[in-house]
Scaffold this motif. Structure first.
Motif, PDB file in Angstrom:
ATOM      1  N   UNK A   1       0.393  -1.431   0.637  1.00  0.00           N
ATOM      2  CA  UNK A   1      -0.380   0.217   0.014  1.00  0.00           C
ATOM      3  C   UNK A   1       0.635   1.224  -0.310  1.00  0.00           C
ATOM      4  N   UNK A   2       2.139   0.994   0.281  1.00  0.00           N
ATOM      5  CA  UNK A   2       2.661   2.681  -0.441  1.00  0.00           C
ATOM      6  C   UNK A   2       3.052   3.190  -2.305  1.00  0.00           C
ATOM      7  N   UNK A   3       2.120   2.887  -2.889  1.00  0.00           N
ATOM      8  CA  UNK A   3       1.827   3.220  -4.039  1.00  0.00           C
ATOM      9  C   UNK A   3       0.777   3.500  -4.162  1.00  0.00           C
ATOM     10  N   UNK A   4      -0.015   4.308  -5.098  1.00  0.00           N
ATOM     11  CA  UNK A   4      -1.603   3.875  -5.255  1.00  0.00           C
ATOM     12  C   UNK A   4      -1.073   2.977  -6.969  1.00  0.00           C
ATOM     13  N   UNK A   5      -2.642   2.581  -6.909  1.00  0.00           N
ATOM     14  CA  UNK A   5      -2.683   1.543  -8.571  1.00  0.00           C
ATOM     15  C   UNK A   5      -2.076   2.027 -10.157  1.00  0.00           C
ATOM     16  N   UNK A   6      -2.315   3.594  -9.845  1.00  0.00           N
ATOM     17  CA  UNK A   6      -1.719   3.745 -11.435  1.00  0.00           C
ATOM     18  C   UNK A   6       0.132   4.203 -10.692  1.00  0.00           C
ATOM     19  N   UNK A   7       0.262   4.203  -9.961  1.00  0.00           N
ATOM     20  CA  UNK A   7       1.650   4.573  -9.201  1.00  0.00           C
ATOM     21  C   UNK A   7       2.508   3.225  -9.962  1.00  0.00           C
ATOM     22  N   UNK A   8       1.668   1.915  -9.376  1.00  0.00           N
ATOM     23  CA  UNK A   8       2.646   0.990  -9.599  1.00  0.00           C
ATOM     24  C   UNK A   8       2.101   0.218 -10.977  1.00  0.00           C
ATOM     25  N   UNK A   9       1.035   0.597 -11.489  1.00  0.00           N
ATOM     26  CA  UNK A   9       0.460   0.127 -12.498  1.00  0.00           C
ATOM     27  C   UNK A   9       1.898   0.258 -14.221  1.00  0.00           C
ATOM     28  N   UNK A  10       1.901   1.537 -13.854  1.00  0.00           N
ATOM     29  CA  UNK A  10       2.807   2.887 -14.169  1.00  0.00           C
ATOM     30  C   UNK A  10       4.569   2.103 -13.997  1.00  0.00           C
ATOM     31  N   UNK A  11       4.432   1.516 -12.803  1.00  0.00           N
ATOM     32  CA  UNK A  11       5.970   1.072 -12.591  1.00  0.00           C
ATOM     33  C   UNK A  11       6.151  -0.485 -13.042  1.00  0.00           C
ATOM     34  N   UNK A  12       5.057  -0.819 -13.514  1.00  0.00           N
ATOM     35  CA  UNK A  12       5.564  -2.817 -13.224  1.00  0.00           C
ATOM     36  C   UNK A  12       5.056  -2.712 -14.743  1.00  0.00           C
ATOM     37  N   UNK A  13       4.785  -1.305 -15.953  1.00  0.00           N
ATOM     38  CA  UNK A  13       4.695  -1.568 -17.124  1.00  0.00           C
ATOM     39  C   UNK A  13       3.123  -2.371 -17.317  1.00  0.00           C
ATOM     40  N   UNK A  14       2.303  -2.786 -16.881  1.00  0.00           N
ATOM     41  CA  UNK A  14       0.686  -3.448 -17.178  1.00  0.00           C
ATOM     42  C   UNK A  14      -0.342  -2.574 -16.656  1.00  0.00           C
ATOM     43  N   UNK A  15      -1.372  -3.096 -17.229  1.00  0.00           N
ATOM     44  CA  UNK A  15      -2.307  -2.174 -17.009  1.00  0.00           C
ATOM     45  C   UNK A  15      -3.381  -2.237 -15.530  1.00  0.00           C
ATOM     46  N   UNK A  16      -3.921  -1.461 -14.761  1.00  0.00           N
ATOM     47  CA  UNK A  16      -4.443  -1.628 -13.704  1.00  0.00           C
ATOM     48  C   UNK A  16      -5.304  -2.635 -13.153  1.00  0.00           C
TER      49      UNK A  16
END
Length: 100
Positions: A24-39
């Motif tokens: 829960x450190x990052x938002x869903x959008x940040x994670x999706x961008x970091x790992x280059x996947x859709x949310x």
């Protein structure tokens, strides 16, 4: 406009993303961008991890039965006998050196 090929992610990658999402450190959008996947897959993987977490610690998995030692010893004896027979046969045929 060229379509991007459908990617198949490894279970290790999915687990890594799901664990980071659980923190829960990052938002869903940040994670999706970091790992280059859709949310959406991030959300799915996170929920799958939560649902199946109990299986990791043994709940839901029956304990492994104890092996039948008598059967295992019999199999070892059979294989030893077969190896000895084949070694003798190959030695007599000259296909295996006797020095072994």
């Amino acid at each position: 406009m060229a379509r991007r090929k459908r990617r198949n992610h490894s279970p290790t990658f999915k687990a890594q993303v799901a664990v980071v999402a659980l923190k829960g450190d990052k938002t869903l959008a940040e994670l999706a961008q970091q790992f280059e996947v859709h949310p959406n897959p991030v959300t799915d993987w996170k929920s799958q991890l939560i649902e199946r977490a109990a299986q990791v610690f043994g709940e839901g998995n029956p304990p492994a039965p104890d092996p039948d030692l008598k059967t295992l010893h019999a199999k070892i004896g059979q294989l030893t006998l077969e190896n000895d027979f084949l070694e003798n046969a190959l030695t007599k045929a000259g296909l295996l050196s006797a020095k072994r």
